[in-house]
Design a protein around this motif. Structure first.
Motif, PDB file in Angstrom:
ATOM      1  N   PRO A   1       0.814  -1.226   0.000  1.00 46.03           N
ATOM      2  CA  PRO A   1       0.000   0.000   0.000  1.00 46.03           C
ATOM      3  C   PRO A   1       0.842   1.269   0.000  1.00 46.03           C
ATOM      4  O   PRO A   1       0.473   2.255  -0.633  1.00 46.03           O
ATOM      5  CB  PRO A   1      -0.828  -0.113   1.294  1.00 46.03           C
ATOM      6  N   GLU A   2       1.988   1.268   0.697  1.00 47.45           N
ATOM      7  CA  GLU A   2       2.815   2.481   0.731  1.00 47.45           C
ATOM      8  C   GLU A   2       3.449   2.780  -0.622  1.00 47.45           C
ATOM      9  O   GLU A   2       3.802   3.925  -0.897  1.00 47.45           O
ATOM     10  CB  GLU A   2       3.882   2.410   1.833  1.00 47.45           C
TER      11      GLU A   2
ATOM     12  N   ARG B   1       0.523   4.353  -2.761  1.00 42.52           N
ATOM     13  CA  ARG B   1      -0.067   5.532  -2.111  1.00 42.52           C
ATOM     14  C   ARG B   1      -0.187   6.744  -3.031  1.00 42.52           C
ATOM     15  O   ARG B   1      -1.191   7.442  -3.029  1.00 42.52           O
ATOM     16  CB  ARG B   1       0.765   5.897  -0.882  1.00 42.52           C
ATOM     17  N   TYR B   2       0.827   7.040  -3.819  1.00 40.96           N
ATOM     18  CA  TYR B   2       0.831   8.242  -4.657  1.00 40.96           C
ATOM     19  C   TYR B   2       0.556   7.959  -6.132  1.00 40.96           C
ATOM     20  O   TYR B   2       0.763   8.819  -6.974  1.00 40.96           O
ATOM     21  CB  TYR B   2       2.178   8.956  -4.532  1.00 40.96           C
TER      22      TYR B   2
ATOM     23  N   TYR C   1      -2.437   6.820  -7.520  1.00 41.77           N
ATOM     24  CA  TYR C   1      -3.839   6.928  -7.916  1.00 41.77           C
ATOM     25  C   TYR C   1      -4.384   5.610  -8.453  1.00 41.77           C
ATOM     26  O   TYR C   1      -5.151   5.576  -9.414  1.00 41.77           O
ATOM     27  CB  TYR C   1      -4.036   8.069  -8.935  1.00 41.77           C
TER      28      TYR C   1
ATOM     29  N   PRO D   1      -4.915   1.228  -6.801  1.00 41.60           N
ATOM     30  CA  PRO D   1      -4.642   0.318  -5.679  1.00 41.60           C
ATOM     31  C   PRO D   1      -3.348  -0.467  -5.923  1.00 41.60           C
ATOM     32  O   PRO D   1      -2.818  -0.478  -7.043  1.00 41.60           O
ATOM     33  CB  PRO D   1      -5.855  -0.613  -5.674  1.00 41.60           C
ATOM     34  N   PRO D   2      -2.839  -1.127  -4.879  1.00 41.15           N
ATOM     35  CA  PRO D   2      -1.680  -2.002  -5.084  1.00 41.15           C
ATOM     36  C   PRO D   2      -1.994  -3.040  -6.165  1.00 41.15           C
ATOM     37  O   PRO D   2      -3.149  -3.433  -6.349  1.00 41.15           O
ATOM     38  CB  PRO D   2      -1.499  -2.673  -3.714  1.00 41.15           C
TER      39      PRO D   2
ATOM     40  N   ASP E   1       2.136  13.451  -7.080  1.00 41.32           N
ATOM     41  CA  ASP E   1       1.249  13.908  -6.022  1.00 41.32           C
ATOM     42  C   ASP E   1       1.987  14.953  -5.186  1.00 41.32           C
ATOM     43  O   ASP E   1       3.169  14.770  -4.867  1.00 41.32           O
ATOM     44  CB  ASP E   1       0.835  12.716  -5.154  1.00 41.32           C
TER      45      ASP E   1
ATOM     46  N   GLU F   1       1.876  15.538  -2.196  1.00 38.12           N
ATOM     47  CA  GLU F   1       2.306  15.006  -0.906  1.00 38.12           C
ATOM     48  C   GLU F   1       3.544  14.111  -1.022  1.00 38.12           C
ATOM     49  O   GLU F   1       4.102  13.701  -0.012  1.00 38.12           O
ATOM     50  CB  GLU F   1       1.163  14.232  -0.248  1.00 38.12           C
ATOM     51  N   ASN F   2       3.981  13.831  -2.240  1.00 35.17           N
ATOM     52  CA  ASN F   2       5.111  12.926  -2.464  1.00 35.17           C
ATOM     53  C   ASN F   2       6.422  13.723  -2.450  1.00 35.17           C
ATOM     54  O   ASN F   2       6.990  14.046  -3.493  1.00 35.17           O
ATOM     55  CB  ASN F   2       4.930  12.175  -3.792  1.00 35.17           C
TER      56      ASN F   2
ATOM     57  N   ASP G   1      -8.294   9.721  -5.873  1.00 37.32           N
ATOM     58  CA  ASP G   1      -7.597   8.543  -5.368  1.00 37.32           C
ATOM     59  C   ASP G   1      -8.498   7.909  -4.319  1.00 37.32           C
ATOM     60  O   ASP G   1      -8.420   8.245  -3.134  1.00 37.32           O
ATOM     61  CB  ASP G   1      -6.247   8.963  -4.767  1.00 37.32           C
TER      62      ASP G   1
ATOM     63  N   ARG H   1     -10.127  10.357  -1.786  1.00 38.96           N
ATOM     64  CA  ARG H   1      -9.306  11.563  -1.631  1.00 38.96           C
ATOM     65  C   ARG H   1      -9.125  12.275  -2.965  1.00 38.96           C
ATOM     66  O   ARG H   1      -8.760  11.675  -3.961  1.00 38.96           O
ATOM     67  CB  ARG H   1      -7.920  11.160  -1.087  1.00 38.96           C
TER      68      ARG H   1
END
Length: 182
Positions: A32-33, A36-37, A39, A41-42, A136, A138-139, A163, A166
């Motif tokens: 998941p991490e 995360r950025y 957009y 899913p894993p 992103d 936030e990245n 995402d 979000r």
């Protein structure tokens, strides 16, 4: 000592994925991490394998063509991550780049080094005019990579993607061939 190829450094080699490397890729693409950025899913192991082995002829001529490279250690051949180039506009020489790295390899400068190798090859061998990355906001790690590569922030796209629940915002960073050469 022979000089390294354009897609190799003393520490890293960029090469196409094969079945063995695509299995190693599936491990970090499922985290998941890592997603995360992105957009999305894993990835499942099947999705990871299928996307890693797409474009086996390495075509890079039409809009949407992608070159995906496994980033492996020069000494041990262990997979540390990947870099990708997507041909967005062949006539204008516009290429989007991105990178995903195994969190276990973080903090060693591999992403910046691999991205630098990729940019060099895109400008020299594929005659890219402008290379850009979307990330992103936030990245922070990717933002710092762009800045270390000499890319400039060209845009801040506010809530331009979704995402899950979000609303995500993105930065666009870019560099021109003449800027990279300087």
């Amino acid at each position: 000592m022979p000089s390294p190829s354009p897609l190799a450094s003393d520490r890293l080699v960029l090469r196409p994925f094969d079945a063995i490397l695509s299995e190693a890729r599936a491990r970090y693409q499922a985290l998941p991490e890592v997603a995360r950025y992105l957009y999305r899913p894993p990835l499942t192991p099947e999705q990871s394998r299928d996307s890693a082995l797409r474009n086996p002829e390495r075509r890079f001529e039409r809009a949407g063509d992608q070159l995906l490279f496994a980033v492996v250690g020069a000494g041990d051949g262990a997979l540390v991550g990947e870099v990708v180039a997507t041909l967005e506009n062949p006539a204008a020489g516009q290429v989007e780049v991105g990178w995903i790295f195994d969190p276990a390899s973080a903090g060693r400068g591999y992403a910046t080094e691999a991205a630098l190798l990729l940019l060099g090859a895109l400008f020299a061998e594929h005659r890219a005019h402008r290379i850009f990355a979307r990330l992103d906001v936030e990245n922070d790690a990717s933002r710092r990579i762009c800045e270390r590569l000499g890319m400039r922030q060209e845009a801040h796209l506010v809530e331009n993607d979704l995402d899950g629940e979000r609303r995500g915002s993105e930065y666009v960073y870019a560099i021109l061939a003449r800027e990279f050469a300087a």
